[in-house]
Write a protein that holds these residues in place. Structure first.
Motif, PDB file in Angstrom:
ATOM      1  N   MET A 150      -9.611  25.556  61.275  1.00  0.00           N
ATOM      2  CA  MET A 150      -9.638  26.837  60.247  1.00  0.00           C
ATOM      3  C   MET A 150     -10.335  27.865  60.655  1.00  0.00           C
ATOM      4  O   MET A 150     -10.008  29.027  60.575  1.00  0.00           O
ATOM      5  CB  MET A 150      -9.849  26.169  59.019  1.00  0.00           C
ATOM      6  CG  MET A 150      -9.084  24.997  58.395  1.00  0.00           C
ATOM      7  SD  MET A 150      -9.872  24.445  56.900  1.00  0.00           S
ATOM      8  CE  MET A 150      -9.883  25.874  55.574  1.00  0.00           C
ATOM      9  N   ALA A 151     -11.513  27.598  61.537  1.00  0.00           N
ATOM     10  CA  ALA A 151     -12.537  28.779  61.967  1.00  0.00           C
ATOM     11  C   ALA A 151     -11.851  29.314  63.240  1.00  0.00           C
ATOM     12  O   ALA A 151     -12.453  30.231  63.742  1.00  0.00           O
ATOM     13  CB  ALA A 151     -13.747  28.163  62.031  1.00  0.00           C
ATOM     14  N   MET A 161     -22.716  29.243  59.072  1.00  0.00           N
ATOM     15  CA  MET A 161     -22.538  28.097  57.983  1.00  0.00           C
ATOM     16  C   MET A 161     -21.003  28.169  57.282  1.00  0.00           C
ATOM     17  O   MET A 161     -20.899  29.178  56.912  1.00  0.00           O
ATOM     18  CB  MET A 161     -23.663  28.100  56.970  1.00  0.00           C
ATOM     19  CG  MET A 161     -25.007  28.113  57.594  1.00  0.00           C
ATOM     20  SD  MET A 161     -25.425  26.603  58.490  1.00  0.00           S
ATOM     21  CE  MET A 161     -25.177  25.293  57.225  1.00  0.00           C
ATOM     22  N   LEU A 162     -20.371  26.954  57.424  1.00  0.00           N
ATOM     23  CA  LEU A 162     -19.311  27.029  56.777  1.00  0.00           C
ATOM     24  C   LEU A 162     -19.100  26.015  55.577  1.00  0.00           C
ATOM     25  O   LEU A 162     -19.708  24.992  55.649  1.00  0.00           O
ATOM     26  CB  LEU A 162     -18.280  25.982  57.892  1.00  0.00           C
ATOM     27  CG  LEU A 162     -18.033  27.115  59.141  1.00  0.00           C
ATOM     28  CD1 LEU A 162     -17.259  26.086  60.062  1.00  0.00           C
ATOM     29  CD2 LEU A 162     -17.469  28.339  59.175  1.00  0.00           C
ATOM     30  N   PRO A 163     -18.655  26.653  54.538  1.00  0.00           N
ATOM     31  CA  PRO A 163     -18.740  25.898  53.173  1.00  0.00           C
ATOM     32  C   PRO A 163     -17.678  24.873  53.255  1.00  0.00           C
ATOM     33  O   PRO A 163     -16.893  24.647  54.080  1.00  0.00           O
ATOM     34  CB  PRO A 163     -18.163  26.905  52.174  1.00  0.00           C
ATOM     35  CG  PRO A 163     -17.316  27.968  52.947  1.00  0.00           C
ATOM     36  CD  PRO A 163     -17.884  27.913  54.478  1.00  0.00           C
ATOM     37  N   GLU A 164     -18.286  23.671  52.266  1.00  0.00           N
ATOM     38  CA  GLU A 164     -16.975  22.828  52.086  1.00  0.00           C
ATOM     39  C   GLU A 164     -15.846  23.109  52.033  1.00  0.00           C
ATOM     40  O   GLU A 164     -15.462  24.128  51.329  1.00  0.00           O
ATOM     41  CB  GLU A 164     -17.658  21.747  51.104  1.00  0.00           C
ATOM     42  CG  GLU A 164     -18.753  20.972  51.317  1.00  0.00           C
ATOM     43  CD  GLU A 164     -19.234  20.033  50.247  1.00  0.00           C
ATOM     44  OE1 GLU A 164     -18.330  19.115  49.930  1.00  0.00           O
ATOM     45  OE2 GLU A 164     -20.257  19.880  50.129  1.00  0.00           O
ATOM     46  N   ILE A 165     -14.852  22.199  52.550  1.00  0.00           N
ATOM     47  CA  ILE A 165     -13.203  22.459  52.346  1.00  0.00           C
ATOM     48  C   ILE A 165     -12.920  21.951  50.815  1.00  0.00           C
ATOM     49  O   ILE A 165     -13.230  20.736  50.747  1.00  0.00           O
ATOM     50  CB  ILE A 165     -12.435  21.946  53.354  1.00  0.00           C
ATOM     51  CG1 ILE A 165     -13.023  22.743  54.858  1.00  0.00           C
ATOM     52  CG2 ILE A 165     -10.914  22.167  53.082  1.00  0.00           C
ATOM     53  CD1 ILE A 165     -12.448  22.175  55.901  1.00  0.00           C
ATOM     54  N   TYR A 195     -13.154  16.137  58.557  1.00  0.00           N
ATOM     55  CA  TYR A 195     -13.729  17.337  57.996  1.00  0.00           C
ATOM     56  C   TYR A 195     -14.206  18.419  59.386  1.00  0.00           C
ATOM     57  O   TYR A 195     -13.879  19.616  59.137  1.00  0.00           O
ATOM     58  CB  TYR A 195     -15.212  17.373  57.261  1.00  0.00           C
ATOM     59  CG  TYR A 195     -16.240  16.994  57.672  1.00  0.00           C
ATOM     60  CD1 TYR A 195     -17.071  18.064  57.750  1.00  0.00           C
ATOM     61  CD2 TYR A 195     -16.452  15.762  58.162  1.00  0.00           C
ATOM     62  CE1 TYR A 195     -18.295  17.880  58.386  1.00  0.00           C
ATOM     63  CE2 TYR A 195     -17.880  15.582  58.616  1.00  0.00           C
ATOM     64  CZ  TYR A 195     -18.863  16.587  58.844  1.00  0.00           C
ATOM     65  OH  TYR A 195     -20.017  16.412  59.245  1.00  0.00           O
ATOM     66  N   LEU A 196     -14.574  17.775  60.474  1.00  0.00           N
ATOM     67  CA  LEU A 196     -15.174  18.294  61.338  1.00  0.00           C
ATOM     68  C   LEU A 196     -13.815  19.119  62.282  1.00  0.00           C
ATOM     69  O   LEU A 196     -13.908  20.337  62.641  1.00  0.00           O
ATOM     70  CB  LEU A 196     -15.778  17.718  62.585  1.00  0.00           C
ATOM     71  CG  LEU A 196     -17.344  16.866  62.075  1.00  0.00           C
ATOM     72  CD1 LEU A 196     -17.578  15.712  63.077  1.00  0.00           C
ATOM     73  CD2 LEU A 196     -18.216  18.056  62.001  1.00  0.00           C
TER      74      LEU A 196
END
Length: 120
Positions: free
Chosen positions: A83-84, A57-61, A76-77
């Motif tokens: 970033m990941a 799970m990736l938190p909001e940026i 955002y996707l």
């Protein structure tokens, strides 16, 4: 797409799941009558639970996200994937697929991913 979800559940690849994506799934199903008629609430909740369990799970940026897609709601996707350090962003969205690649990130269709990654 079912084969890809099953492969992710079995750990054949790492699934990165932005929290905003879960909200988008719910909104998409609830906002489109033809989907709401075909997908039971219980089935949607089960899918969301599975994604939460097997996905990272990736938190909001919190920082501003650069605009790279015609539809700014999809930026955002791309930002999360880059970033990941994801290798692939799997999507059926034509605007995202038109990008094809951003740095080391390949943006591919579910069919391409299944043919080239899951069954090399």
């Amino acid at each position: 797409m079912g084969a890809i979800v099953r492969a992710g559940i079995l750990g054949r690849f790492a699934s990165l799941v932005p929290t905003g994506l879960l909200e988008e799934i719910v909104g998409c199903v609830e906002g489109k009558a033809y989907l709401a008629e075909r997908i039971r609430t219980e089935d949607m909740e089960e899918l969301l639970d599975i994604l939460r369990e097997v996905g990272e799970m990736l938190p909001e940026i919190s920082k501003p996200i650069p605009a790279v897609v015609r539809d700014p709601k999809d930026d955002y996707l791309v930002a999360h994937a880059v970033m990941a350090g994801a290798d692939h962003l799997v999507t059926g969205d034509r605007d995202l697929l038109a990008l094809s690649r951003i740095d080391d990130l390949r943006i591919v269709s579910p069919k391409w991913f299944q043919e080239h990654v899951l069954t090399p």
